[in-house]
Design an enzyme around this catalytic site. Structure first.
Site, PDB file in Angstrom:
ATOM      1  CD  GLU A 241       1.291   0.666   3.547  1.00 49.49           C
ATOM      2  OE1 GLU A 241       1.217   0.134   4.681  1.00 49.49           O
ATOM      3  OE2 GLU A 241       0.282   1.029   2.911  1.00 49.49           O
ATOM      4  CD  GLU A 266      -1.940   2.011  -0.758  1.00 48.89           C
ATOM      5  OE1 GLU A 266      -1.270   1.570   0.202  1.00 48.89           O
ATOM      6  OE2 GLU A 266      -2.431   3.139  -0.759  1.00 48.89           O
ATOM      7  CG  HIS A 316      -4.711   0.128   0.042  1.00 49.88           C
ATOM      8  ND1 HIS A 316      -5.540   0.819  -0.815  1.00 49.88           N
ATOM      9  CD2 HIS A 316      -4.429   0.985   1.052  1.00 49.88           C
ATOM     10  CE1 HIS A 316      -5.712   2.045  -0.359  1.00 49.88           C
ATOM     11  NE2 HIS A 316      -5.050   2.172   0.780  1.00 49.88           N
ATOM     12  CD  GLU A 336      -4.952  -0.191   5.274  1.00 50.36           C
ATOM     13  OE1 GLU A 336      -4.679  -0.691   4.171  1.00 50.36           O
ATOM     14  OE2 GLU A 336      -4.583   0.959   5.618  1.00 50.36           O
TER      15      GLU A 336
HETATM   16  O1  LIG Z   1      -4.094   2.765   3.958  1.00 53.74           O
HETATM   17  C1  LIG Z   1      -3.124   2.859   3.225  1.00 53.74           C
HETATM   18  O2  LIG Z   1      -2.263   2.004   3.153  1.00 53.74           O
HETATM   19  C2  LIG Z   1      -2.982   4.056   2.371  1.00 53.74           C
HETATM   20  O3  LIG Z   1      -2.012   4.139   1.664  1.00 53.74           O
HETATM   21  C3  LIG Z   1      -4.053   5.076   2.451  1.00 53.74           C
HETATM   22  C4  LIG Z   1      -3.666   6.504   2.519  1.00 53.74           C
HETATM   23  O4  LIG Z   1      -4.512   7.092   3.445  1.00 53.74           O
HETATM   24  C5  LIG Z   1      -2.283   6.882   2.862  1.00 53.74           C
HETATM   25  O5  LIG Z   1      -1.913   6.352   4.073  1.00 53.74           O
HETATM   26 MG   LIG Z   2      -0.634   2.434   1.994  1.00 48.03          MG
END
Ligand SMILES: O=C(O)C(=O)C[C@@H](O)CO
Ligand SMILES: [Mg+2]
Length: 390
Positions: A241, A266, A316, A336
């Site tokens: 990601e 995102e 996201h 998520e």
């Molecule tokens: O949850 C996600 O995809 C994010 O990018 C959030 C952030 O906490 C970084 O992981």
């Molecule tokens: Mg992320």
């Protein structure tokens, strides 16, 4: 017909107890700067914006946004609220275009689009409440018996701590797990080994029958990612990601040619932004964030486009606006899910502001067919822990 009477914005500043994260908990775009200590601090956000759109008949729709809330508040108060006041909320497509086009010179990405998103989400909540239907029923209806969810935490920590967290999470039957890398280009080969050690450790606990997602949060670069991808292949990640910064769409396209699917979006905005990513085949999984991308109106258009490209959409973050979109679209296979924890990075803050977000049970969550709108309300349970500015 009832018209929009007012728009109320509030910034919620968390003043309660905060869990300090351990160093190297998540790579991020600021890691490229020499002042790395501060980069880790600025990654965390402990503010939120609520946006309440009220009609003449006294119905209130609730929207929200998480990024730069005090700037988003100003943008709504000064620019966007006057554009929707006096209008029919059911003219949502026109209202979206009005907000988008009248601020096009400065508002089409970033703070402006985040503000549009908050107002748009509130309008959808309003339309649901006014028609006495949950928002997903206005978007296409139920496409799943329940929504499968993936556990999204596992920030980089000691191997032991991450394995203990994964073991605990396994008990709730999650349909996938996302972990964060702690090391990037500046940490060299030694950091690479630390990264790989942790992926291996998480796989050791969750096994290979469940999806594992790997998050870089834009903290790597093209060269580093190209070196890491072959080393990661054996861990069979569902996706890698946001390996590089959001603007490097050609970098995404290059990386996405390899065997590991690259996810992102995102930090992308509007239908046009996603058209560019899709045209370039730059991402294999779309992860717009509804409260940044342009709200539910923009998200639904992106869903249609993604379907034509056969690229799945997995928004996201948790949160109701994302769950409603996921429920209403066949091409949104899973959500998520941020587990409920004490406040740490800020992702969890919405649990402290709103009431109504469903808990994941045995790896799934469900939406109520009879709850109008998004199904959330603003809670006063943790009011004492916030400084609220209006
Ligand atoms: O949850 C996600 O995809 C994010 O990018 C959030 C952030 O906490 C970084 O992981
Ligand atoms: Mg992320």
């Amino acid at each position: 017909m009832t018209k929009i009477k007012s728009v109320r914005t509030r910034v919620w500043n968390w003043k309660g107890k905060t869990v300090p994260p351990q160093g190297n908990f998540c790579t991020n775009a600021s890691d490229a700067l020499y002042d790395r200590g501060d980069a880790m601090g600025s990654f965390r956000f402990h503010q939120w914006l609520t946006c309440e759109v009220e009609t003449e008949c006294g119905m209130i729709g609730i929207g929200n946004a998480a990024l730069a809330p005090s700037l988003v508040k100003l943008a709504i108060d000064e620019h966007y609220a006057p554009m929707v006041i006096g209008e029919d909320p059911f003219d949502y497509a026109y209202l979206w275009e009005k907000m988008y086009r009248r601020t096009h010179a400065w508002g089409r990405k970033g703070v402006g689009m985040t503000a549009i998103s908050a107002v748009d989400i509130a309008i959808w909540d309003l339309m649901g409440k006014l028609t006495n239907k949950p928002v997903f029923k206005l978007l296409g209806g139920r496409t799943k018996e329940k929504i499968p969810v993936y556990y999204s935490k596992l920030y980089a920590d000691s191997v032991e701590a991450m394995q203990a967290e994964a073991e605990e999470a396994m008990k709730n039957g999650y349909q996938g797990f996302k972990t964060r890398f702690g090391y990037g280009p500046k940490d060299g080969m030694k950091g690479m080994r630390e990264n790989l050690k942790r992926v291996e450790a998480v796989r050791e606990v969750i096994g290979y029958d469940t999806d594992l997602m790997l998050e870089c949060y834009m903290g790597w670069n093209l060269d580093y990612t190209k070196r890491m991808l072959p080393k990661l292949e054996k861990f069979e990640p569902r996706w890698l990601e946001e390996p590089v910064i959001a603007d490097d769409i050609h970098g995404y396209a290059e990386l996405n040619k390899g065997p590991i699917p690259i996810s992102g979006g995102e930090h992308e905005f509007s239908l046009m932004g996603f058209r560019q990513l899709l045209d370039l085949r730059a991402i294999s999984v779309i992860q717009y964030d509804t409260n940044r991308v342009g709200g539910i109106t923009a998200a639904q258009k992106i869903n249609a486009l993604a379907e034509a490209y056969q690229v799945p959409v997995i928004p996201h973050a948790g949160q109701m606006h994302n769950y409603h979109l996921t429920m209403a679209n066949v091409n949104c296979p899973i959500s998520e899910y941020f587990p409920v924890f004490d406040v740490e990075v800020g992702n969890e803050l919405f649990y402290y502001i709103f009431e109504g977000d469903p808990d994941a049970v045995d790896g799934y969550l469900d939406l109520d067919d009879n709850k109008p709108g998004l199904g959330i309300s603003i809670s006063d349970k943790y009011l004492a822990d916030f400084e609220v500015t209006e």
